[in-house]
Enzyme design. Structure first.
Site, PDB file in Angstrom:
ATOM      1  N   ALA A   1       0.827  -1.208   0.000  1.00  0.00           N
ATOM      2  CA  ALA A   1       0.000   0.000   0.000  1.00  0.00           C
ATOM      3  C   ALA A   1       0.861   1.258   0.000  1.00  0.00           C
ATOM      4  O   ALA A   1       1.113   1.841   1.047  1.00  0.00           O
ATOM      5  CB  ALA A   1      -0.894  -0.005   1.246  1.00  0.00           C
TER       6      ALA A   1
ATOM      7  N   TYR B   1       9.938   9.294  -3.817  1.00  0.00           N
ATOM      8  CA  TYR B   1       9.351   7.952  -3.833  1.00  0.00           C
ATOM      9  C   TYR B   1      10.404   6.924  -3.374  1.00  0.00           C
ATOM     10  O   TYR B   1      10.175   6.157  -2.427  1.00  0.00           O
ATOM     11  CB  TYR B   1       8.824   7.626  -5.238  1.00  0.00           C
ATOM     12  CG  TYR B   1       8.567   6.160  -5.454  1.00  0.00           C
ATOM     13  CD1 TYR B   1       7.698   5.459  -4.630  1.00  0.00           C
ATOM     14  CD2 TYR B   1       9.217   5.460  -6.479  1.00  0.00           C
ATOM     15  CE1 TYR B   1       7.482   4.099  -4.816  1.00  0.00           C
ATOM     16  CE2 TYR B   1       8.994   4.109  -6.681  1.00  0.00           C
ATOM     17  CZ  TYR B   1       8.143   3.430  -5.843  1.00  0.00           C
ATOM     18  OH  TYR B   1       7.939   2.090  -6.022  1.00  0.00           O
TER      19      TYR B   1
END
Ligand code: UDP
Length: 331
Positions: A74, A141
């Site tokens: 997730a 990220y």
């Protein structure tokens, strides 16, 4: 085994869920459907819509089921978006994982398989990247994933939570059943975007930079079939359940294709011309990422079956031609 898959309705998570179900495991999927699709969850897995940061919800799930293993998928995963909104990435990715680990620890669930990325390496001069390569992420990220890896490693030291971290290179392809595949709105990944031209959904491809220090000036990536990647997760789970040492594995094909080569391969496969425009470099993009997968091959006995780029393109083509609107019209 009782397995919790957090983010199991997304592209990669849903392919792991399918293989877990095919191997007769009992699976609960928790996903907030921010990018996932409830229809991507293979039955009889139980689907719960919710956020990994929702501690009371997690506590309920862990009270209802005694999980043996947790898989974590997730996370927000766009390099470009992370450059524009780093706090979103640190909040969703890092704090979501912390909540999950807190609850795992509370309920004495000690096994996690974590979905990481080659983006943790950043720009490297190494042609082929091993797990010992230094990690200097080039975008938030990759940075968030590296932070998550480190948090898991410290939880191993402090609370005996055992882990396998899988650092994926570029994942592509779809399950061969044709039932599940990649459905991102909007799509940002190269292979599905390139296929949108022969599928008449876009007119041309913009290549983000052609002045990189690579074979043809365009970025080079290592593409691994999602079915082979899913198989690596099951091997990693069995490895941990046998009581073996927590560790990190790269998962890739050990072969690099440039962006231009991918476009040429899709042209060959579809026999359709794909017009190209050259744009600016995309911020945060490393020039080349190619995995050494020797460690996972020797330690887990992982043997990718779909190493030919055409088998990836073929499965993506089948998924898109049978699901022109993704999951939208699936019953
Ligand atoms: N890329 C491109 N045009 C596109 C999409 C991607 O040139 O429309 C390039 C991108 O810059 C990157 C490579 O293709 O170097 C793979 O991009 P993708 O987003 O699929 O994966 P990433 O490597 O960023 O995780």
């Amino acid at each position: 085994m009782n397995i919790l898959v957090v983010g199991g309705a997304g592209y990669i998570g849903s392919h792991i869920v399918k293989q877990l179900i095919d191997s007769n495991h009992k699976v609960v999927v928790l996903d907030n459907l921010q990018t996932g699709h409830a229809k991507a969850v293979t039955e009889p897995a139980i689907f719960i819509k919710g956020n990994v940061k929702d501690k009371p919800l997690l506590r309920n799930l862990f009270t209802e089921t005694s999980f043996d293993v947790v898989f974590h998928f997730a996370a927000n995963s766009s390099v470009e978006e992370s450059m524009k909104d780093p706090l979103l990435y640190f909040d969703n990715n890092v704090s979501g994982l912390i909540t999950l680990l807190e609850v795992m620890n509370e309920f004495a669930v000690k096994t996690i398989i974590f979905s990481s990325t080659a983006a943790v390496y950043g720009d490297t001069s190494e042609k082929v990247i091993t797990e010992d390569n230094e990690t200097i992420p080039k975008n938030p990220y990759g940075e968030s994933k590296r932070m998550m890896e480190k948090i898991i490693q410290w939880c191993h030291t402090a609370y005996d939570i055992n882990y396998v971290v899988l650092r994926y290179f570029n994942v592509a392809g779809a399950d061969l059943s044709g039932a599940i595949g990649e459905d991102h709105q909007p799509e940002t990944h190269l292979i599905p975007i390139v296929l949108e031209v022969p599928l008449s959904k876009r007119d041309f491809i913009t290549i983000f930079g052609n002045d990189y220090d690579t074979k043809d000036g365009t970025t080079v990536r290592d593409y691994v079939h999602v079915v082979d990647l899913a198989n690596a997760h099951l091997l990693a789970m069995n490895y941990l359940l046998e009581g073996k040492e927590s560790t990190i594995f790269n998962v890739g094909s050990s072969t690099g294709f440039s962006t231009l080569e991918i476009i040429n391969k899709v042209e060959e496969y579809t026999q359709k011309k794909i017009p190209v425009k050259y744009g600016n470099r995309r911020e945060g993009d490393p020039h080349s990422l190619i995995a050494s997968s020797k460690k996972i091959e020797s330690v887990l006995g992982w043997k990718p079956q779909y190493t030919d780029l055409n088998s990836i393109i073929d499965s993506v083509w089948k998924w898109h031609t049978t699901h022109p609107t993704g999951y939208e019209n699936d019953v």
